[in-house]
Design a protein around this motif. Structure first.
Motif, PDB file in Angstrom:
ATOM      1  N   PHE A  62      74.660  -8.143  52.309  1.00 15.52           N
ATOM      2  CA  PHE A  62      74.540  -6.738  51.933  1.00 15.52           C
ATOM      3  C   PHE A  62      73.295  -6.185  52.609  1.00 15.52           C
ATOM      4  CE2 PHE A  62      77.266  -8.473  48.783  1.00 15.52           C
ATOM      5  CZ  PHE A  62      78.015  -7.437  48.258  1.00 15.52           C
ATOM      6  N   PHE A  89      71.039  -3.211  52.924  1.00 16.26           N
ATOM      7  CA  PHE A  89      70.729  -1.972  52.217  1.00 16.26           C
ATOM      8  C   PHE A  89      69.867  -1.056  53.078  1.00 16.26           C
ATOM      9  CE2 PHE A  89      71.763  -4.939  48.877  1.00 16.26           C
ATOM     10  CZ  PHE A  89      72.438  -4.162  47.941  1.00 16.26           C
ATOM     11  N   ASP A  90      70.305   0.194  53.198  1.00 15.50           N
ATOM     12  CA  ASP A  90      69.499   1.216  53.865  1.00 15.50           C
ATOM     13  C   ASP A  90      68.565   1.911  52.879  1.00 15.50           C
ATOM     14  OD1 ASP A  90      70.630   0.765  56.379  1.00 15.50           O
ATOM     15  OD2 ASP A  90      72.287   2.124  55.966  1.00 15.50           O
ATOM     16  N   SER A  91      69.034   2.049  51.633  1.00 18.51           N
ATOM     17  CA  SER A  91      68.228   2.758  50.638  1.00 18.51           C
ATOM     18  C   SER A  91      68.752   2.471  49.237  1.00 18.51           C
ATOM     19  CB  SER A  91      68.259   4.278  50.899  1.00 18.51           C
ATOM     20  OG  SER A  91      69.595   4.763  50.822  1.00 18.51           O
ATOM     21  N   ALA A  92      67.929   2.788  48.257  1.00 14.30           N
ATOM     22  CA  ALA A  92      68.306   2.734  46.843  1.00 14.30           C
ATOM     23  C   ALA A  92      67.580   3.891  46.172  1.00 14.30           C
ATOM     24  CB  ALA A  92      67.915   1.399  46.221  1.00 14.30           C
ATOM     25  N   VAL A 105      69.234  -6.114  42.995  1.00 19.66           N
ATOM     26  CA  VAL A 105      68.278  -5.551  43.943  1.00 19.66           C
ATOM     27  C   VAL A 105      66.935  -5.370  43.233  1.00 19.66           C
ATOM     28  CG1 VAL A 105      67.816  -3.660  45.545  1.00 19.66           C
ATOM     29  CG2 VAL A 105      70.185  -4.322  45.049  1.00 19.66           C
ATOM     30  N   PHE A 133      63.060  -0.994  52.197  1.00 19.42           N
ATOM     31  CA  PHE A 133      64.292  -0.794  52.947  1.00 19.42           C
ATOM     32  C   PHE A 133      64.013  -0.383  54.386  1.00 19.42           C
ATOM     33  CE2 PHE A 133      65.123   0.026  48.455  1.00 19.42           C
ATOM     34  CZ  PHE A 133      66.138  -0.886  48.235  1.00 19.42           C
ATOM     35  N   THR A 174      68.102  -6.930  53.542  1.00 22.13           N
ATOM     36  CA  THR A 174      69.393  -7.607  53.410  1.00 22.13           C
ATOM     37  C   THR A 174      69.329  -8.640  52.294  1.00 22.13           C
ATOM     38  OG1 THR A 174      69.898  -7.323  55.771  1.00 22.13           O
ATOM     39  CG2 THR A 174      71.129  -9.024  54.584  1.00 22.13           C
ATOM     40  N   TYR A 219      73.009   3.221  45.881  1.00 24.31           N
ATOM     41  CA  TYR A 219      72.713   2.236  46.917  1.00 24.31           C
ATOM     42  C   TYR A 219      73.565   2.553  48.136  1.00 24.31           C
ATOM     43  CZ  TYR A 219      70.696  -0.443  43.072  1.00 24.31           C
ATOM     44  OH  TYR A 219      69.935  -0.847  41.998  1.00 24.31           O
ATOM     45  N   ARG A 220      72.916   2.583  49.294  1.00 24.30           N
ATOM     46  CA  ARG A 220      73.653   2.795  50.545  1.00 24.30           C
ATOM     47  C   ARG A 220      73.531   1.520  51.368  1.00 24.30           C
ATOM     48  NH1 ARG A 220      72.682   8.567  53.052  1.00 24.30           N
ATOM     49  NH2 ARG A 220      74.885   8.303  53.482  1.00 24.30           N
ATOM     50  N   PHE A 221      74.676   0.911  51.656  1.00 24.46           N
ATOM     51  CA  PHE A 221      74.639  -0.390  52.317  1.00 24.46           C
ATOM     52  C   PHE A 221      75.904  -0.638  53.128  1.00 24.46           C
ATOM     53  CE2 PHE A 221      76.352  -1.126  48.030  1.00 24.46           C
ATOM     54  CZ  PHE A 221      77.530  -1.801  48.290  1.00 24.46           C
ATOM     55  N   LYS A 237      79.905   1.714  55.925  1.00 24.31           N
ATOM     56  CA  LYS A 237      78.782   2.022  55.035  1.00 24.31           C
ATOM     57  C   LYS A 237      79.273   2.634  53.727  1.00 24.31           C
ATOM     58  CE  LYS A 237      74.932   3.293  56.783  1.00 24.31           C
ATOM     59  NZ  LYS A 237      73.828   4.044  57.430  1.00 24.31           N
TER      60      LYS A 237
END
Length: 205
Positions: free
Chosen positions: A49, A51-54, A76, A82, A85, A120-122, A138
């Motif tokens: 996973f 992750f670009d952001s949360a 997470v 970020f 991974t 969450y963006r992943f 994504k």
């Protein structure tokens, strides 16, 4: 690939007094349907996973001392930097010419009373034992814990019921979530529903 509607998963609760109990908490379910078209079995050995952001969504409305440790498949940490991974080892066999559903839930290591829902963006990559990889587009995935409280506080602000939340914040959050949805290839139903409710309130504010 699908983002199903929320389900209940087990969680461990701890009150501010130190009393502990077990209960349920809501979570979005991310499901990958993998079909093996080869003549030999396929083995998925790892899920990555990236992750670009949360990002918390909604307006802060206050909290308390209670905390929740939900039994998410992917946890997470709150202090994550970020992009990052998180990898999970797997041993998932798929027989020849058959398909299997693989489901995951994602959420914070610890939730606190009054926490906002988190988006969450992943990107998810499933790695096979033969070195091949399957990459999922994504995802904008909302952990719905705290959504009801955030919407209640926003509703109170619009209706003039007082509290910490302002109508300006409601409008700002509605616009911010709208931008997330515009840039998402796949988004969870909970996020779309949360945005729709905020949009109704923002029009009244």
């Amino acid at each position: 690939m699908d983002l199903d509607r929320e389900k209940n998963i087990q969680a461990d609760w701890e009150a501010g007094s130190g009393e502990r109990s077990t209960g349920n908490t809501p979570a979005s379910s991310l499901t990958a349907i993998v079909r093996n078209e080869a003549e030999n079995p396929a083995l998925i050995k790892q899920a990555d996973f990236k992750f670009d952001s949360a990002d918390p969504v909604g307006c802060p409305y206050g909290g308390g001392g209670s905390s929740v440790k939900a039994r998410y498949d992917i946890k997470v940490p709150g202090d994550s930097k970020f992009p990052s991974t998180i990898s999970r080892k797997m041993k998932y066999d798929i027989p020849p010419h058959e398909q299997e559903r693989i489901g995951f839930t994602v959420g914070p290591t610890v939730l606190y009373e009054g926490s906002l829902p988190v988006v969450y963006r992943f990107t998810l990559t499933l790695r096979l034992s033969d070195g091949k990889a399957l990459q999922i587009p994504k995802v904008s995935y909302m952990n719905p814990a705290g959504a009801e409280g955030a919407l209640y506080a926003a509703r109170q602000a619009v209706e003039g019921g007082g509290g910490f939340v302002t109508t300006e914040c409601v409008k700002e959050q509605e616009a911010a979530i709208g931008e997330i949805l515009k840039s998402s290839e796949l988004s969870s139903p909970e996020l779309r529903k949360f945005h729709a409710e905020l949009r109704k309130l923002a029009k009244r504010a």
